[in-house]
Design a protein around this motif. Structure first.
Motif, mmCIF file in Angstrom:
data_model
loop_
_atom_site.group_PDB
_atom_site.id
_atom_site.type_symbol
_atom_site.label_atom_id
_atom_site.label_comp_id
_atom_site.label_asym_id
_atom_site.label_seq_id
_atom_site.Cartn_x
_atom_site.Cartn_y
_atom_site.Cartn_z
ATOM 1 N N SER A 160 1.015 -1.170 -0.076
ATOM 2 C CA SER A 160 0.061 -0.137 0.002
ATOM 3 C C SER A 160 0.945 1.234 0.015
ATOM 4 N N SER A 162 0.152 4.106 1.077
ATOM 5 C CA SER A 162 0.300 4.682 2.331
ATOM 6 C C SER A 162 1.328 4.289 3.470
ATOM 7 N N ARG A 178 -2.781 9.537 5.281
ATOM 8 C CA ARG A 178 -2.639 8.237 5.213
ATOM 9 C C ARG A 178 -3.756 7.461 5.526
ATOM 10 N N ASP A 179 -4.388 6.648 4.738
ATOM 11 C CA ASP A 179 -5.526 5.825 4.944
ATOM 12 C C ASP A 179 -6.984 6.470 5.551
ATOM 13 N N ARG A 202 -7.524 1.354 3.078
ATOM 14 C CA ARG A 202 -6.032 1.819 2.509
ATOM 15 C C ARG A 202 -6.249 3.067 1.522
ATOM 16 N N LEU A 204 -4.489 7.200 0.128
ATOM 17 C CA LEU A 204 -4.355 8.612 0.251
ATOM 18 C C LEU A 204 -5.119 9.493 0.062
#
Length: 306
Positions: A160, A162, A178-179, A202, A204
């Motif tokens: 991921s 992130s 993030r997430d 998950r 951005l």
């Protein structure tokens, strides 16, 4: 105009015949007043320091070639070089004794520039200071520099975005999240990433204009995501999503509006060292441009450079 002491030098230039080069140095105050130069032109070495690779992960290294040239018409004696690096970086060897260097000659030596574990990421300078003895025993010096980039390790497997360290994270409103969806001024204050009624664990949360860049180290092949305006802004806002691999655009979506459905993205990033995700305003101002890179993922090999 500053008065100079001049020395004319004639060198052979092949079929075009000899050419003349003029070496100048500023006169001292006493020389200018009396009109009598006290010594010959003093000439300094020239140097270059190109690294084999400018990106170095923690615990890694890159080789560099220091090239020292004598542009003078007399030898340079006792030529030495010493390297200066950021804290936690080392050069092996750290000092070099090149001896004497004849007129118009070049010497090239290799050194290894290593980055220690636990050193911070980001640009770090490297420099080489070259010293020599010129005409009349005068000590002269030259220098060369390079910009190294301390990078995070390359991602391995399916990762991921992130979870990766950001090389760049510029955002039109507050920090890149993030997430979470983009929130206000504080990090972590965004809501769940939600596009067209679907929530994503998950990804951005950004706001146009936005740029996020991460390091891949040439180890990844594909980037995927689901993009759109976050449901928080309703039907408002308009943005354009773009993906770059080492500065080359590999994806550009159409203008996305708050009322639009989510758009899946897949971009080939084979061999790219850096991935950049850009969101720009769609043309109506960025007041409502909460833009989500939901489920942003890179698919990478099991090995890599970091």
């Amino acid at each position: 105009m500053c008065p100079h002491s001049a020395q004319v030098r004639e060198v052979y230039a092949g079929s075009t015949g000899p050419e003349r080069r003029l070496l100048l140095r500023p006169l001292t105050g006493a020389e200018a007043r009396t009109g009598t130069p006290r010594g010959p032109v003093v000439c300094a070495p020239e140097a270059k320091l190109p690294p084999a690779d400018t990106t170095v992960p923690a615990g890694g290294s890159t080789s560099a070639e220091l090239t020292v040239t004598n542009p003078c018409d007399t030898p340079l004696r006792d030529v030495t070089a010493a390297f200066g690096l950021a804290e936690g970086w080392t050069a092996t060897p750290g000092t070099l004794d090149l001896g004497d260097l004849a007129a118009d000659r070049t010497a090239t030596v290799r050194t290894e520039l290593a980055r220690g574990e636990g050193t911070p990421n980001g640009p770090r300078p490297a420099a080489a200071e070259v010293r020599a003895t010129s005409t009349g025993g005068a000590r002269v010096n030259g220098s060369a520099s390079a910009e190294l980039d301390g990078t995070p390790p390359s991602p391995h497997g399916e990762v991921s975005v992130s979870t990766l360290d950001f090389l760049t994270a510029d955002n039109g409103w507050g920090p890149v999240e993030r997430d979470r969806g983009n929130g206000e001024a504080a990090p972590g204050d965004g809501k769940a990433l939600t596009i067209d009624g679907t929530t994503y664990e998950r990804g951005l949360g950004t706001h146009a204009d936005s740029t996020v860049e991460v390091f891949l180290g040439g180890n990844c092949s594909t980037f995927t995501a689901t993009t759109g305006l976050d449901d928080e802004v309703g039907a408002d806002g308009s943005v354009v999503f773009k993906v770059y691999a080492d500065g080359e655009r590999v994806y550009r979506g159409g203008t996305a509006h708050g009322s639009d459905a989510a758009v899946p993205v897949e971009a080939r990033i084979e061999g790219a060292r850096k991935l950049r995700l850009r969101v720009t305003d769609g043309g109506d101002g960025n007041a409502h441009d909460h833009a989500d890179w939901a489920a942003a993922t890179v698919r990478c090999g099991t090995g890599g450079t970091g």
